[in-house]
Design an enzyme around this catalytic site. Structure first.
Site, PDB file in Angstrom:
ATOM      1  N   PRO A 171       2.330   4.917  -6.035  1.00 30.98           N
ATOM      2  CA  PRO A 171       1.036   4.224  -5.912  1.00 30.98           C
ATOM      3  C   PRO A 171       0.814   3.695  -4.492  1.00 30.98           C
ATOM      4  O   PRO A 171       1.758   3.268  -3.820  1.00 30.98           O
ATOM      5  CB  PRO A 171       1.159   3.049  -6.903  1.00 30.98           C
ATOM      6  CG  PRO A 171       2.344   3.369  -7.764  1.00 30.98           C
ATOM      7  CD  PRO A 171       3.256   4.197  -6.918  1.00 30.98           C
ATOM      8  N   GLU A 209      -1.179   2.981  10.437  1.00 30.29           N
ATOM      9  CA  GLU A 209      -1.313   2.833  11.879  1.00 30.29           C
ATOM     10  C   GLU A 209       0.029   2.482  12.523  1.00 30.29           C
ATOM     11  O   GLU A 209       0.370   2.977  13.602  1.00 30.29           O
ATOM     12  CB  GLU A 209      -2.339   1.747  12.194  1.00 30.29           C
ATOM     13  CG  GLU A 209      -3.771   2.095  11.819  1.00 30.29           C
ATOM     14  CD  GLU A 209      -4.078   1.858  10.355  1.00 30.29           C
ATOM     15  OE1 GLU A 209      -5.207   2.147   9.939  1.00 30.29           O
ATOM     16  OE2 GLU A 209      -3.183   1.385   9.617  1.00 30.29           O
TER      17      GLU A 209
END
Length: 425
Positions: A267, A62
């Site tokens: 990851p 975001e």
């Protein structure tokens, strides 16, 4: 209203537990020990003079989606200070390096009455812009009661979230109606917001299309390119636990034809790299870790990019990228970051979080969706060995992302009337 009062009452009862919760999160590395006061609404700095707007997003994704908007607002309205809040340590680190002058970060307070009251009283936002799907009833209510505009940007309501919110429809209806305006990513998301009781809803497109290309250290890029040489390389980005087995199977299949092929695994949570690596070492593959200053040399089959803020570097080392979170019931991660760099996104079957974007990209040949590990193996092998198909797909990625360059201007036009009046010296 009843739902809000009930929520507030529960929050008051839980407030004494907040310090214990923060201590637990500190032990897990999920809080900044020097800034836990911010989570209780105690400011980490003085409020700048003049108008101030508050932009809030949950985490890294975001925050990245609004960086271009923040930069443009600071250029067009340098009189406005911008407070950006998130809830994760990783997003705080990213914003520390990426925010322009006049914009600054604080951790969002816990959604408890005392914390939210302290936060609002100190910062006194002239307008608030929340990002995507972060809905906290207490904070929303506290901001709404100031009488200042509260706008949801890049609004997203996944099918899974929609199903959960329907169970508490009075609470979510009350929250959504407190927003002055909801700018959603697509008609699909708008329909879900309206079905839950939202009032003023419009579509402006996905702000992730407006993001600048991920940054890179050019010197480090050149160094790693020299280290890798002419090896075949592919990237798996934002990989979640449970997806490493499919990647291991695909890379083992590729290495049967190309023994020197290299897979770079990024990851989603760098601390999980060691656990994920076992899926590859159990298959006899040699791994290395960037966090240990290892380079992906000729003896390395799988390199774990277990650091933060370097995805732009690793995308530039490969022509295609598997998008994590799409081979488990998570809903996928941002495929546009890869496509914007001409890196072909390969997604699994679970792309609910980016459904509209994924369907649009797939329709123009700028994304490839696969169903399982076997199809992934064959797709990676085919693309890395068929230069014409790969080149065409990369060109389509660049064209598809460029086609949405107007989304930032649409968002700016929608929020312009809600910005505080211009201050002249």
């Amino acid at each position: 209203m009843v739902g809000q009062l009930l929520y507030g009452g529960v929050g008051t009862l839980l407030a004494p537990l907040a310090p214990g919760l923060l201590r637990h999160r500190l032990k897990q590395g999920k809080e900044d020990p020097a800034r836990t006061g911010e989570r209780l609404g105690h400011p980490g700095m003085a409020r700048p003079a003049g108008p101030l707007i508050w932009i809030h997003g949950a985490s890294v994704g975001e925050a990245q989606s609004v960086l271009a908007l923040i930069a443009r607002l600071r250029t067009d309205r340098p009189d406005i200070a911008i407070l950006v809040t998130t809830g994760t340590v990783t997003s705080a680190r990213l914003l520390q390096d990426r925010l322009p002058d006049g914009a600054f970060h604080q951790f969002v307070p816990l959604d408890l009455p005392g914390a939210t009251a302290r936060f609002i009283a100190h910062w006194r936002p002239d307008a608030a812009f929340w990002v995507e799907s972060e809905l906290w009833p207490g904070l929303i209510r506290a901001m709404h009661e100031t009488g200042k505009p509260l706008i949801l940007l890049n609004g997203r309501m996944s099918a899974r979230s929609f199903g959960r919110w329907k169970l508490v429809r009075p609470v979510v209806r009350d929250m959504l109606r407190r927003f002055t305006l909801i700018l959603s990513q697509s008609a699909e998301h708008s329909a879900r917001f309206r079905a839950l009781g939202a009032g003023n809803v419009a579509e402006a497109g996905n702000l992730k299309h407006a993001a600048e290309p991920l940054t890179v250290d050019d010197a480090e890029l050149a160094r790693l390119q020299s280290c890798i040489g002419d090896r075949s390389v592919w990237v798996a980005a934002s990989v979640h636990p449970g997806e490493e087995q499919a990647l291991a199977a695909a890379h083992l299949h590729l290495m049967a034809d190309d023994a020197h092929a290299l897979l770079i695994v990024v990851p989603r949570h760098p601390a999980r790299a060691g656990d994920m690596a076992r899926a590859f070492t159990n298959q006899g593959m040699t791994v290395s870790f960037r966090s240990q200053d290892d380079d992906p040399d000729g003896n390395c089959a799988v390199h774990f990019a277990d650091t933060m803020g370097e995805l732009g570097l690793f995308y530039r080392l490969a022509p295609l990228a598997v998008i994590g979170g799409s081979f488990i019931p998570h809903g996928g991660q941002n495929l546009l970051e890869a496509a914007r760099l001409g890196v072909v996104p390969i997604c699994g079957p679970a792309m609910d979080n980016f459904r509209a974007v994924a369907e649009e990209m797939q329709a123009v040949g700028a994304m490839i969706q696969v169903d399982d590990a076997a199809t992934l193996s064959e797709t990676v092998r085919r693309l890395l060995t068929t230069s014409e198909e790969l080149g065409t797909a990369r060109s389509r990625c660049l064209a598809a992302t460029a086609a949405h360059d107007g989304v930032l201007m649409r968002v700016l036009a929608e929020i312009g009337p809600f910005l505080p009046p211009e201050q002249f010296p």
